[in-house]
Design an enzyme around this catalytic site. Structure first.
Site: not given
Ligand code: ATP
Ligand code: MG
Length: 139
Positions: A11, A51, A114, A117, A128
């Site tokens: 990211k 997304y 974070n 992804h 994806e």
């Molecule tokens: P990713 O899809 O990026 O691998 P993930 O599967 O662990 O992450 P998801 O629930 O798919 O998490 O959320 C997608 C992304 O949205 C997260 O990686 C993070 O960047 C953001 N995100 C998720 N939850 C929150 C939150 N509560 N507040 C802010 N951003 C969030």
């Molecule tokens: Mg995810």
């Protein structure tokens, strides 16, 4: 049946902080083979599309802004049971809850920024991967 690919993005903040190299080293170290990779900046429209599943979530707008704010590294990673294996390597979404030694524990700033992804299912790994890469960009 478990698939053998997952899609990752390093990211914007992680790229900006110079963590792309160390994160790719961890990916190599963990035994993933890189099938495809590119350095690019997502447009706002591309980030919205990627997304789309999170459209209804309160963090969607901010997430789209963030993911289109600077260059990322996108890659298809191959390994047996890749989706699960990679999610184990990256750790929990919220880096304060990520296990020690995981990518997010080492390189993530906060729950939004974070570091990386990782696909959440074999089906989404394929969707994806097709989003980022054409047939001739995969080896
Ligand atoms: P990713 O899809 O990026 O691998 P993930 O599967 O662990 O992450 P998801 O629930 O798919 O998490 O959320 C997608 C992304 O949205 C997260 O990686 C993070 O960047 C953001 N995100 C998720 N939850 C929150 C939150 N509560 N507040 C802010 N951003 C969030
Ligand atoms: Mg995810």
């Amino acid at each position: 049946m478990n698939g053998n690919i997952t899609l990752t993005m390093i990211k914007p903040t992680a790229v900006k902080n110079g963590y792309a190299g160390p994160i790719l080293a961890m990916i190599n170290q963990a035994g993933f083979r890189i099938q495809a990779m590119k350095f690019m900046k997502l447009s706002k429209e591309q980030a919205q599309k990627f997304y789309e599943v999170h459209k209804a979530r309160p963090f969607y707008k901010d997430l789209v802004e963030f993911m289109s704010s600077g260059p990322i590294v996108a890659a298809i990673l191959e390994k047996e049971n890749a989706v699960e294996a990679y999610r184990e390597l990256i750790g929990a979404t919220d880096p304060s809850k990520a296990e020690k030694g995981t990518i997010r524990h080492r390189y993530a700033g906060n729950i939004q920024e974070n570091a990386v992804h990782g696909s959440d299912s074999d089906e989404n790994a394929i969707i994806e991967s097709d989003f980022f890469f054409s047939r001739v960009e995969r080896y």
